[in-house]
Design a protein around this motif. Structure first.
Motif, PDB file in Angstrom:
ATOM      1  N   GLU A 179       0.884  -1.159  -0.188  1.00 49.19           N
ATOM      2  CA  GLU A 179      -0.244  -0.006   0.048  1.00 49.19           C
ATOM      3  C   GLU A 179       0.877   1.259   0.023  1.00 49.19           C
ATOM      4  O   GLU A 179       2.052   1.159   0.406  1.00 49.19           O
ATOM      5  N   LEU A 180       0.128   2.397  -0.360  1.00 55.19           N
ATOM      6  CA  LEU A 180       1.105   3.734  -0.721  1.00 55.19           C
ATOM      7  C   LEU A 180       1.201   3.996   0.782  1.00 55.19           C
ATOM      8  O   LEU A 180       0.318   4.114   1.721  1.00 55.19           O
ATOM      9  N   THR A 181       2.255   4.759   1.217  1.00 53.36           N
ATOM     10  CA  THR A 181       2.705   5.507   2.248  1.00 53.36           C
ATOM     11  C   THR A 181       2.248   6.864   2.049  1.00 53.36           C
ATOM     12  O   THR A 181       2.049   7.264   1.049  1.00 53.36           O
ATOM     13  N   GLU A 182       2.400   7.687   3.197  1.00 54.76           N
ATOM     14  CA  GLU A 182       2.223   9.057   2.840  1.00 54.76           C
ATOM     15  C   GLU A 182       3.217   9.668   1.955  1.00 54.76           C
ATOM     16  O   GLU A 182       2.814  10.604   1.051  1.00 54.76           O
ATOM     17  N   LYS A 183       4.300   9.247   1.839  1.00 54.19           N
ATOM     18  CA  LYS A 183       5.289   9.646   0.870  1.00 54.19           C
ATOM     19  C   LYS A 183       4.824   9.278  -0.467  1.00 54.19           C
ATOM     20  O   LYS A 183       4.997  10.039  -1.325  1.00 54.19           O
ATOM     21  N   GLY A 184       4.571   7.967  -0.545  1.00 60.14           N
ATOM     22  CA  GLY A 184       3.876   7.529  -1.990  1.00 60.14           C
ATOM     23  C   GLY A 184       2.681   8.309  -2.420  1.00 60.14           C
ATOM     24  O   GLY A 184       2.638   8.843  -3.558  1.00 60.14           O
ATOM     25  N   ALA A 185       1.961   8.849  -1.352  1.00 63.33           N
ATOM     26  CA  ALA A 185       0.662   9.350  -1.763  1.00 63.33           C
ATOM     27  C   ALA A 185       0.901  10.617  -2.391  1.00 63.33           C
ATOM     28  O   ALA A 185       0.011  11.054  -3.002  1.00 63.33           O
ATOM     29  N   GLU A 186       1.808  11.411  -1.790  1.00 62.71           N
ATOM     30  CA  GLU A 186       2.202  12.552  -2.403  1.00 62.71           C
ATOM     31  C   GLU A 186       2.685  12.573  -3.780  1.00 62.71           C
ATOM     32  O   GLU A 186       2.828  13.668  -4.466  1.00 62.71           O
ATOM     33  N   LEU A 187       3.021  11.599  -4.362  1.00 63.94           N
ATOM     34  CA  LEU A 187       3.375  11.450  -5.738  1.00 63.94           C
ATOM     35  C   LEU A 187       2.216  11.635  -6.699  1.00 63.94           C
ATOM     36  O   LEU A 187       2.323  11.927  -7.986  1.00 63.94           O
ATOM     37  N   LEU A 188       0.978  11.693  -6.235  1.00 64.75           N
ATOM     38  CA  LEU A 188      -0.134  11.704  -7.197  1.00 64.75           C
ATOM     39  C   LEU A 188      -0.395  12.786  -8.157  1.00 64.75           C
ATOM     40  O   LEU A 188      -0.309  12.639  -9.425  1.00 64.75           O
ATOM     41  N   PRO A 189      -0.075  14.142  -7.289  1.00 65.04           N
ATOM     42  CA  PRO A 189       0.047  15.189  -8.699  1.00 65.04           C
ATOM     43  C   PRO A 189       1.172  15.091  -9.503  1.00 65.04           C
ATOM     44  O   PRO A 189       0.853  15.487 -10.533  1.00 65.04           O
ATOM     45  N   VAL A 190       2.056  14.291  -9.111  1.00 67.66           N
ATOM     46  CA  VAL A 190       3.402  14.408 -10.208  1.00 67.66           C
ATOM     47  C   VAL A 190       2.781  13.542 -11.220  1.00 67.66           C
ATOM     48  O   VAL A 190       3.059  13.579 -12.470  1.00 67.66           O
ATOM     49  N   LEU A 191       2.252  12.313 -10.934  1.00 71.34           N
ATOM     50  CA  LEU A 191       1.686  11.373 -11.735  1.00 71.34           C
ATOM     51  C   LEU A 191       0.631  11.904 -12.830  1.00 71.34           C
ATOM     52  O   LEU A 191       0.576  11.670 -14.216  1.00 71.34           O
ATOM     53  N   LEU A 192      -0.349  12.766 -12.165  1.00 71.92           N
ATOM     54  CA  LEU A 192      -1.306  13.331 -12.919  1.00 71.92           C
ATOM     55  C   LEU A 192      -0.658  14.485 -13.883  1.00 71.92           C
ATOM     56  O   LEU A 192      -1.116  14.628 -15.209  1.00 71.92           O
ATOM     57  N   LEU A 193       0.317  15.249 -13.542  1.00 72.17           N
ATOM     58  CA  LEU A 193       0.786  16.089 -14.272  1.00 72.17           C
ATOM     59  C   LEU A 193       1.572  15.673 -15.207  1.00 72.17           C
ATOM     60  O   LEU A 193       1.669  15.942 -16.447  1.00 72.17           O
TER      61      LEU A 193
END
Length: 180
Positions: free
Chosen positions: A81-95
């Motif tokens: 599962e995603l950690t907080e560190k991983g979850a913060e990558l969502l905007p990067v992937l969306l961009l």
């Protein structure tokens, strides 16, 4: 062949690429955001060789982007599962996806982010938190941060402007000035 590590470079982009810059890592993260948790789910969705998937999952866990948790002992089964560190990558992937839709999908956007309840299109942009202005080439510079070495602080004594705004950007930016 052993790849060069960027982990010690004094550049946040290089350090980020060191952890998530390999293509399979980004695709594993995409699937984690879409709800994949078990090895078999990642393998099926990605069509990735098991040995490659094992390495990528282990690497993402090692750097704290995913966490591995046992959910069954016989036979042993783990989920990721995603950690907080991983979850913060969502905007990067969306961009990154928005960039791909704009430049690599000549027939039109392939997959777009939407508001889950309404299905209304979301158009992610990177903005400055203080001013809410979009971040564009030519409108941002780099300066030394508090963790910078003396050498880096010296080389960035004056901010370094990042790329002048291309003419194409100013003509497609819906009338806004790319230098602001």
């Amino acid at each position: 062949m052993q790849r060069t590590s960027f982990a010690e470079m004094e550049c946040p982009i290089a350090r980020a690429v060191d952890e998530i810059g390999e293509g399979w890592c980004l695709l594993v993260l995409r699937e984690a955001f879409k709800g994949a948790r078990c090895f078999a789910e990642f393998e099926e969705r990605l069509g990735i060789p098991p040995s490659t998937l094992t390495r990528r999952l282990a690497g993402l866990c090692e750097c704290g982007i995913l966490q591995r948790r046992s959910y069954q002992s016989r036979p042993p089964r783990d989920e990721y599962e995603l950690t907080e560190k991983g979850a913060e990558l969502l905007p990067v992937l969306l961009l990154l996806g928005e960039w791909g839709n704009r430049w690599l999908a000549p027939g039109g956007a392939l997959i777009v982010p939407v508001e889950p309840k309404t299905g209304a299109r979301i158009e992610p942009v990177l903005v400055d938190r203080a001013t809410s202005k979009p971040i564009r080439a030519g409108a941002v510079g780099l300066g030394a941060g508090p963790g910078a070495s003396k050498q880096l602080r010296t080389s960035l004594r004056a901010p370094v402007r990042l790329a002048s705004a291309p003419e194409a950007m100013s003509s497609t930016s819906s009338g806004s000035d790319p230098g602001t």
